[in-house]
Motif scaffolding. Sequence first.
Motif, PDB file in Angstrom:
ATOM      1  N   ALA A 151       9.520  -0.127   2.297  1.00 27.97           N
ATOM      2  CA  ALA A 151       9.388  -1.532   1.890  1.00 27.97           C
ATOM      3  C   ALA A 151       8.379  -1.705   0.757  1.00 27.97           C
ATOM      4  CB  ALA A 151       8.977  -2.381   3.095  1.00 27.97           C
ATOM      5  N   ILE A 152       7.308  -0.931   0.790  1.00 29.70           N
ATOM      6  CA  ILE A 152       6.282  -1.054  -0.262  1.00 29.70           C
ATOM      7  C   ILE A 152       6.885  -0.693  -1.620  1.00 29.70           C
ATOM      8  CG2 ILE A 152       4.149  -0.017  -1.148  1.00 29.70           C
ATOM      9  CD1 ILE A 152       3.303   0.273   1.879  1.00 29.70           C
ATOM     10  N   ALA A 153       7.633   0.408  -1.661  1.00 27.01           N
ATOM     11  CA  ALA A 153       8.259   0.826  -2.918  1.00 27.01           C
ATOM     12  C   ALA A 153       9.274  -0.215  -3.384  1.00 27.01           C
ATOM     13  CB  ALA A 153       8.929   2.188  -2.736  1.00 27.01           C
ATOM     14  N   LEU A 154      10.068  -0.687  -2.441  1.00 26.84           N
ATOM     15  CA  LEU A 154      11.128  -1.637  -2.790  1.00 26.84           C
ATOM     16  C   LEU A 154      10.549  -2.945  -3.325  1.00 26.84           C
ATOM     17  CD1 LEU A 154      14.186  -2.095  -2.698  1.00 26.84           C
ATOM     18  CD2 LEU A 154      13.892  -2.921  -0.343  1.00 26.84           C
ATOM     19  N   ALA A 155       9.549  -3.485  -2.651  1.00 30.51           N
ATOM     20  CA  ALA A 155       8.972  -4.774  -3.072  1.00 30.51           C
ATOM     21  C   ALA A 155       8.358  -4.660  -4.467  1.00 30.51           C
ATOM     22  CB  ALA A 155       7.913  -5.217  -2.066  1.00 30.51           C
ATOM     23  N   GLY A 156       7.751  -3.508  -4.744  1.00 33.49           N
ATOM     24  CA  GLY A 156       7.174  -3.310  -6.070  1.00 33.49           C
ATOM     25  C   GLY A 156       8.242  -3.295  -7.141  1.00 33.49           C
ATOM     26  N   ARG A 157       9.318  -2.551  -6.890  1.00 29.22           N
ATOM     27  CA  ARG A 157      10.395  -2.452  -7.898  1.00 29.22           C
ATOM     28  C   ARG A 157      11.069  -3.792  -8.120  1.00 29.22           C
ATOM     29  NH1 ARG A 157       8.426   1.320  -6.691  1.00 29.22           N
ATOM     30  NH2 ARG A 157       8.999   3.490  -6.922  1.00 29.22           N
ATOM     31  N   LEU A 158      11.194  -4.562  -7.051  1.00 24.03           N
ATOM     32  CA  LEU A 158      11.905  -5.841  -7.157  1.00 24.03           C
ATOM     33  C   LEU A 158      10.991  -6.954  -7.667  1.00 24.03           C
ATOM     34  CD1 LEU A 158      13.993  -5.682  -3.838  1.00 24.03           C
ATOM     35  CD2 LEU A 158      14.774  -5.212  -6.172  1.00 24.03           C
ATOM     36  N   GLY A 159       9.699  -6.639  -7.851  1.00 21.16           N
ATOM     37  CA  GLY A 159       8.781  -7.639  -8.397  1.00 21.16           C
ATOM     38  C   GLY A 159       8.684  -8.897  -7.557  1.00 21.16           C
ATOM     39  N   LEU A 160       8.515  -8.728  -6.254  1.00 21.21           N
ATOM     40  CA  LEU A 160       8.513  -9.892  -5.350  1.00 21.21           C
ATOM     41  C   LEU A 160       7.154 -10.602  -5.421  1.00 21.21           C
ATOM     42  CD1 LEU A 160      10.475  -8.412  -2.326  1.00 21.21           C
ATOM     43  CD2 LEU A 160      11.290 -10.021  -4.066  1.00 21.21           C
ATOM     44  N   ASP A 161       7.039 -11.516  -6.361  1.00 23.00           N
ATOM     45  CA  ASP A 161       5.719 -12.113  -6.617  1.00 23.00           C
ATOM     46  C   ASP A 161       5.389 -13.290  -5.706  1.00 23.00           C
ATOM     47  OD1 ASP A 161       7.455 -13.933  -7.661  1.00 23.00           O
ATOM     48  OD2 ASP A 161       6.710 -13.821  -9.721  1.00 23.00           O
ATOM     49  N   ARG A 162       6.248 -13.544  -4.701  1.00 21.60           N
ATOM     50  CA  ARG A 162       5.889 -14.532  -3.671  1.00 21.60           C
ATOM     51  C   ARG A 162       5.597 -13.823  -2.350  1.00 21.60           C
ATOM     52  NH1 ARG A 162       4.612 -18.547  -6.540  1.00 21.60           N
ATOM     53  NH2 ARG A 162       5.043 -20.123  -4.946  1.00 21.60           N
ATOM     54  N   LEU A 163       5.374 -12.510  -2.426  1.00 21.01           N
ATOM     55  CA  LEU A 163       5.104 -11.714  -1.225  1.00 21.01           C
ATOM     56  C   LEU A 163       3.656 -11.239  -1.229  1.00 21.01           C
ATOM     57  CD1 LEU A 163       6.073 -10.097   1.321  1.00 21.01           C
ATOM     58  CD2 LEU A 163       6.665  -8.242  -0.248  1.00 21.01           C
ATOM     59  N   VAL A 164       2.968 -11.463  -0.123  1.00 18.68           N
ATOM     60  CA  VAL A 164       1.590 -10.996   0.038  1.00 18.68           C
ATOM     61  C   VAL A 164       1.497 -10.186   1.334  1.00 18.68           C
ATOM     62  CG1 VAL A 164      -0.844 -11.632   0.261  1.00 18.68           C
ATOM     63  CG2 VAL A 164       0.697 -13.052  -1.141  1.00 18.68           C
ATOM     64  N   THR A 165       1.031  -8.946   1.214  1.00 20.19           N
ATOM     65  CA  THR A 165       0.758  -8.149   2.412  1.00 20.19           C
ATOM     66  C   THR A 165      -0.746  -8.132   2.647  1.00 20.19           C
ATOM     67  OG1 THR A 165       2.697  -6.737   2.078  1.00 20.19           O
ATOM     68  CG2 THR A 165       0.918  -5.854   3.450  1.00 20.19           C
ATOM     69  N   VAL A 166      -1.144  -8.401   3.872  1.00 16.07           N
ATOM     70  CA  VAL A 166      -2.552  -8.275   4.251  1.00 16.07           C
ATOM     71  C   VAL A 166      -2.667  -7.036   5.129  1.00 16.07           C
ATOM     72  CG1 VAL A 166      -4.562  -9.443   5.183  1.00 16.07           C
ATOM     73  CG2 VAL A 166      -2.565 -10.788   4.447  1.00 16.07           C
ATOM     74  N   VAL A 167      -3.466  -6.089   4.710  1.00 12.25           N
ATOM     75  CA  VAL A 167      -3.709  -4.911   5.537  1.00 12.25           C
ATOM     76  C   VAL A 167      -5.089  -5.078   6.160  1.00 12.25           C
ATOM     77  CG1 VAL A 167      -3.893  -2.396   5.650  1.00 12.25           C
ATOM     78  CG2 VAL A 167      -2.376  -3.469   3.941  1.00 12.25           C
ATOM     79  N   VAL A 168      -5.127  -5.260   7.466  1.00  7.47           N
ATOM     80  CA  VAL A 168      -6.416  -5.296   8.152  1.00  7.47           C
ATOM     81  C   VAL A 168      -6.816  -3.846   8.405  1.00  7.47           C
ATOM     82  CG1 VAL A 168      -7.619  -5.970  10.259  1.00  7.47           C
ATOM     83  CG2 VAL A 168      -6.053  -7.570   9.135  1.00  7.47           C
ATOM     84  N   ASP A 169      -7.844  -3.422   7.690  1.00  7.70           N
ATOM     85  CA  ASP A 169      -8.208  -1.999   7.646  1.00  7.70           C
ATOM     86  C   ASP A 169      -9.507  -1.777   8.408  1.00  7.70           C
ATOM     87  OD1 ASP A 169      -8.673   0.628   7.075  1.00  7.70           O
ATOM     88  OD2 ASP A 169      -8.968   0.351   4.913  1.00  7.70           O
ATOM     89  N   ILE A 218       0.245   2.173  -6.734  1.00  5.90           N
ATOM     90  CA  ILE A 218       1.118   3.112  -7.440  1.00  5.90           C
ATOM     91  C   ILE A 218       2.560   2.618  -7.438  1.00  5.90           C
ATOM     92  CG2 ILE A 218       1.742   4.617  -5.499  1.00  5.90           C
ATOM     93  CD1 ILE A 218       1.096   6.983  -7.417  1.00  5.90           C
ATOM     94  N   GLU A 219       2.886   1.731  -6.497  1.00  5.50           N
ATOM     95  CA  GLU A 219       4.246   1.177  -6.439  1.00  5.50           C
ATOM     96  C   GLU A 219       4.357  -0.153  -7.175  1.00  5.50           C
ATOM     97  OE1 GLU A 219       6.510   3.018  -5.530  1.00  5.50           O
ATOM     98  OE2 GLU A 219       5.680   4.441  -4.085  1.00  5.50           O
ATOM     99  N   GLY A 220       3.321  -0.532  -7.896  1.00  7.03           N
ATOM    100  CA  GLY A 220       3.425  -1.712  -8.740  1.00  7.03           C
ATOM    101  C   GLY A 220       2.861  -2.991  -8.167  1.00  7.03           C
ATOM    102  N   TRP A 221       2.142  -2.883  -7.049  1.00  7.05           N
ATOM    103  CA  TRP A 221       1.545  -4.073  -6.452  1.00  7.05           C
ATOM    104  C   TRP A 221       0.204  -4.383  -7.116  1.00  7.05           C
ATOM    105  CZ3 TRP A 221       2.727  -6.136  -1.146  1.00  7.05           C
ATOM    106  CH2 TRP A 221       3.954  -5.648  -0.652  1.00  7.05           C
ATOM    107  N   GLN A 222      -0.136  -5.650  -7.176  1.00  2.00           N
ATOM    108  CA  GLN A 222      -1.507  -6.049  -7.488  1.00  2.00           C
ATOM    109  C   GLN A 222      -2.326  -5.863  -6.211  1.00  2.00           C
ATOM    110  OE1 GLN A 222      -1.869  -9.268 -10.143  1.00  2.00           O
ATOM    111  NE2 GLN A 222      -3.590 -10.202  -9.047  1.00  2.00           N
ATOM    112  N   THR A 223      -3.536  -5.381  -6.356  1.00  5.56           N
ATOM    113  CA  THR A 223      -4.308  -5.074  -5.152  1.00  5.56           C
ATOM    114  C   THR A 223      -5.677  -5.729  -5.196  1.00  5.56           C
ATOM    115  OG1 THR A 223      -5.458  -3.104  -5.933  1.00  5.56           O
ATOM    116  CG2 THR A 223      -3.209  -2.790  -5.125  1.00  5.56           C
TER     117      THR A 223
END
Lengths: 299, 234
Positions: free
Chosen positions: B158-176, B194-199
């Motif tokens: 999903a991470i790779a796919l969302a980056g390629r598709l440029g899903l700019d209304r998607l936000v993932t929160v990773v509680v680390d 590396i998959e194109g997400w803003q971090t």
Amino acid sequence: MTSMRQVFVDTVEDVMRYDPRVAVVLAEISRDAFAPHERVFNVGIREQALVGVGSGLALSGMRPVVHTYAPFLVERPFEQIKLDFGHQDVGGVLVSIGGSYDDPAWGRTHQAPGDVALFDTLPGWTVRVPGHPAEVEPIIRAALAGDDRIYVRLSLRHNAAPHPVIEGFTEVRRGRQGVVVAVGPMLDTVLEASRDVDVTVLYATTVRPFDAAGLQAAVHRADQADVLLVEPYLEGTSAHLAAEALADVPHRLRSLGVRRDAELRAYGTAEDHDSAHDLDVLGIAAAVRRMFGHSAAAA
Amino acid sequence: MAVKSSVGNESGFAAIPALFRRMTGDEKHEWAAASTLDVLWVLYDRVLDVSPDRVDDPDRDRFLLSKGHGPMAYYAVLAAKGYLEPSTLDTWTAWDSPLGQHPDRVLVNGVEISSGSLGHGLPIAVGNALGLRAQGRTARTFVLVGDAELDEGSNHEAIALAGRLGLDRLVTVVVDNKSGTYGWPGGVARRFEIEGWQTSTVDGKDHDALYGAFTQDHTGRPLVVVAEIGKGER
């Protein structure tokens, strides 16, 4: 003849022209069969995402069509089918190609005889197994118009002629000695294998829900409550439902299908595999004779 | 973008411990799953365009709790925000309670996905964001995952796919909270970058930092916010 897959693609593309709810999710397979469209999404070779994305589309209000080769649609992402569709309680149209062994030269990895049995572990799924390309269009149109969860099992194997697609079983032949239920592409082989025997032959394209009332009625019309199930996937997949339908009738039940007890590790043709599983005319005719007696004896 | 208020309702946040105790009893240190609490609060208090009377509005923002294990913080926030009667918390996990150890969207008002098995929420969120975009809606999709949950390979599809598709209304929160056995050398954010997400990596207890991270512009690509919690801290 146009293949089942092509009829499926043509039908989906036609419905997409006027129904903006319909979206398609692919995982490389059939990517060239569909014309580019803003609602056709190829996720790459990512089958967990294939099913998860389909679920997300449904949650957003769309009617997802999720399609790939049977083992990669049903077996690899099975938990996604269970949870992302069933547990989320959203609908979708899952469409497989490849059947049990449409292309046996590819070996075990591309065979999915257990797909319908797996769906049987989950509540709320309709399963439809067309036996002719012309039966695919009404099945797909009805599926796209609904909101439910449906699995459509397409194959390269088919009968010579289509039958009207209905919910229950269709009586193709009426006889006195018992009932043979033929699922989807098995019909022509069953008719040939039983042509000299006085049995009723029921034809099923919708296997879930299972037409218990239709089977009961056919059994009541026959002299003997003897039922032979012939399915193009794992043997006995529907046996529990046939047994349940006949719970109040002393009866005999025999099931033919893809053998459970051995992995063949053989390539060859689909016809070779039919023979190995006793799903060819000879194998089915032998089972018919054992169950219903020879035609001469019956006469 | 609909934003509730840039200023948090901190008195509302102060009411959370009492709601928590309705589930855990008086064992004050039984704060299992509190690692997600600040993130959840900031999202529901200041970021998400949602409300209890709009749970079926197709234009609402979606919040998908993928890490469904230990849902007390989630239930407490839903109660504080009016999705649940607080008294419902008293009988959670009982036979006829809508609240289990894993949330069920069919049973709980406002819960967007049923979760519990790890690695399902992010692929569903990608499909949800794709579907909203295909329908021309501007609603955003937020999905919360844990750092150990990222072990599941489905997330990486999903991470790779969302980056390629440029899903700019998607936000993932990773509680680390560094709970993964093998960890993520170089940091969790790198896997997304590396998959194109803003971090953006922030202190997972700092409400203003979380708010700033969630509301930053990320035109043309999805956003991941890594909310760091001290190792072993709940």
